[in-house]
Design an enzyme around this catalytic site. Structure first.
Site, PDB file in Angstrom:
ATOM      1  N   GLU A 110       0.872  -1.192   0.000  1.00  0.00           N
ATOM      2  CA  GLU A 110       0.000   0.000   0.000  1.00  0.00           C
ATOM      3  C   GLU A 110       0.906   1.239   0.000  1.00  0.00           C
ATOM      4  O   GLU A 110       1.764   1.375   0.860  1.00  0.00           O
ATOM      5  CB  GLU A 110      -0.894  -0.040   1.254  1.00  0.00           C
ATOM      6  CG  GLU A 110      -1.614   1.245   1.579  1.00  0.00           C
ATOM      7  CD  GLU A 110      -2.565   1.713   0.479  1.00  0.00           C
ATOM      8  OE1 GLU A 110      -3.493   0.980   0.126  1.00  0.00           O
ATOM      9  OE2 GLU A 110      -2.363   2.846  -0.025  1.00  0.00           O
ATOM     10  N   ASP A 147      -6.059  -4.128  -5.814  1.00  0.00           N
ATOM     11  CA  ASP A 147      -7.137  -3.471  -5.065  1.00  0.00           C
ATOM     12  C   ASP A 147      -6.799  -1.998  -4.947  1.00  0.00           C
ATOM     13  O   ASP A 147      -6.568  -1.469  -3.860  1.00  0.00           O
ATOM     14  CB  ASP A 147      -7.270  -4.143  -3.683  1.00  0.00           C
ATOM     15  CG  ASP A 147      -8.371  -3.503  -2.846  1.00  0.00           C
ATOM     16  OD1 ASP A 147      -9.096  -2.654  -3.379  1.00  0.00           O
ATOM     17  OD2 ASP A 147      -8.475  -3.858  -1.665  1.00  0.00           O
ATOM     18  N   GLY A 203       3.298   0.265  -5.454  1.00  0.00           N
ATOM     19  CA  GLY A 203       3.000  -1.091  -5.925  1.00  0.00           C
ATOM     20  C   GLY A 203       3.610  -1.393  -7.290  1.00  0.00           C
ATOM     21  O   GLY A 203       4.015  -2.532  -7.553  1.00  0.00           O
ATOM     22  N   PRO A 213      -2.541   8.491  -7.698  1.00  0.00           N
ATOM     23  CA  PRO A 213      -1.503   7.462  -7.598  1.00  0.00           C
ATOM     24  C   PRO A 213      -1.876   6.117  -8.227  1.00  0.00           C
ATOM     25  O   PRO A 213      -1.010   5.318  -8.542  1.00  0.00           O
ATOM     26  CB  PRO A 213      -1.287   7.307  -6.086  1.00  0.00           C
ATOM     27  CG  PRO A 213      -2.390   8.015  -5.409  1.00  0.00           C
ATOM     28  CD  PRO A 213      -2.968   8.996  -6.373  1.00  0.00           C
TER      29      PRO A 213
END
Ligand code: SPD
Length: 283
Positions: free
Chosen positions: A106, A154, A137, A161
């Site tokens: 994250e 997800d 990520g 971003p």
């Protein structure tokens, strides 16, 4: 005038949610993260004024994104979640007994902190199999050395971003980071919001080019724009609609009974697409 949250997704058309009060508001390095107490949906998180989850309906999104991938893979041990800072996707992944290790990458620690504080029932952050990393990520996927059985994207909407999570290059890195029988699922926006069609097309064309099997599936999430939500399932070997997948789901009926949305029939039915939805991603 009652206190309300509005997310406009088609010029003047949008979603209205009744609010009681603002619980959290922080402009992080990446985005504006807010949490509200709502009238009937429990706590609600928004990022840059877009709904991410409510306590009442989050189960649909997280169960559908996680279990569709996890049951399509024959024996998922190593799982990578890109985004997912509220912890809901990891919670569902960790219900699978085969799982040995989950990396959740994250970019924004503020999302995790706000979730731990205001969505205590959503994440399973103390699970020893879960490793949370605060990194970009996309950069992380590029540098994967040990492949993952399942990768779940997800992310947020394709602005800010999360924009790069809708690009072909990113999915090329994902396919390289997956094992030979690897499976990927990704959230791919609402089929009713035309401004997102270019991003949806980019993802599905990329998956179609890169994976032997790629399919769209849908579920119903009341607090997301227009309520209908699309997701992608791409796989190197197993077809999500194959008999083996159905057998695996059926043989987990003991713990699956504890889920609130996903089951054997829903898994299969989710891949049945209305014609206007098929049209969005037809080439
Ligand atoms: N507009 C909603 C887009 C969905 C983004 N992901 C939500 C995160 C829930 N884990």
């Amino acid at each position: 005038m009652p206190l309300q949250y509005n997310e406009f997704y088609n010029e003047q058309t949008g979603l209205t949610i009744g609010l009681k009060k603002l619980l959290f508001s922080e402009q992080s390095e990446y985005q504006l993260v807010e949490v509200y107490e709502t009238d009937t949906w429990g706590n609600l998180m928004t990022i840059d004024d877009m709904v991410m989850l409510s306590e009442r309906d989050e189960f649909v999104y997280h169960e559908m994104l996680a279990h569709t991938a996890m049951f399509t893979h024959p024996n998922p041990k190593r799982v990578l979640i890109i985004g997912g800072g509220d912890g809901g996707t990891a919670r569902e992944v960790l219900k699978h007994a085969s799982v040995q290790h989950v990396d959740m990458v994250e970019i924004d620690k503020t999302v995790v902190d706000a979730s731990k504080l205001h969505f205590p029932g959503v994440g399973d952050f103390d699970n020893p199999k879960l490793n949370v990393l605060y990194e970009d990520g996309i950069a992380f996927v590029k540098s994967v050395q040990t492949p993952y059985d399942v990768i779940i994207i997800d992310g947020s909407d394709p602005v800010g971003p999360a924009e790069g999570l809708f690009e072909k290059d990113f999915y090329q890195f994902c396919i390289d980071a997956l094992s030979d029988d690897g499976v990927l699922t990704a959230q791919t926006e609402s089929p009713w919001v035309e401004s997102y069609y270019p991003s949806m097309k980019k993802v599905f064309y990329a998956l179609d080019d890169l994976f032997p099997i790629s399919k769209m599936y849908i579920s119903y999430i009341p607090l997301y724009p227009a309520g209908m939500w699309s997701m992608a399932c791409a796989s190197k070997q197993e077809d999500p609609l194959g008999d083996d997948v159905q057998k695996r789901i059926s043989s987990s009926s003991d713990w699956l009974a504890g889920l609130k949305y996903y089951n054997t029939e829903v898994h299969k039915a989710a891949f049945a697409l209305p014609n206007f939805v098929k049209e969005i991603i037809s080439r």
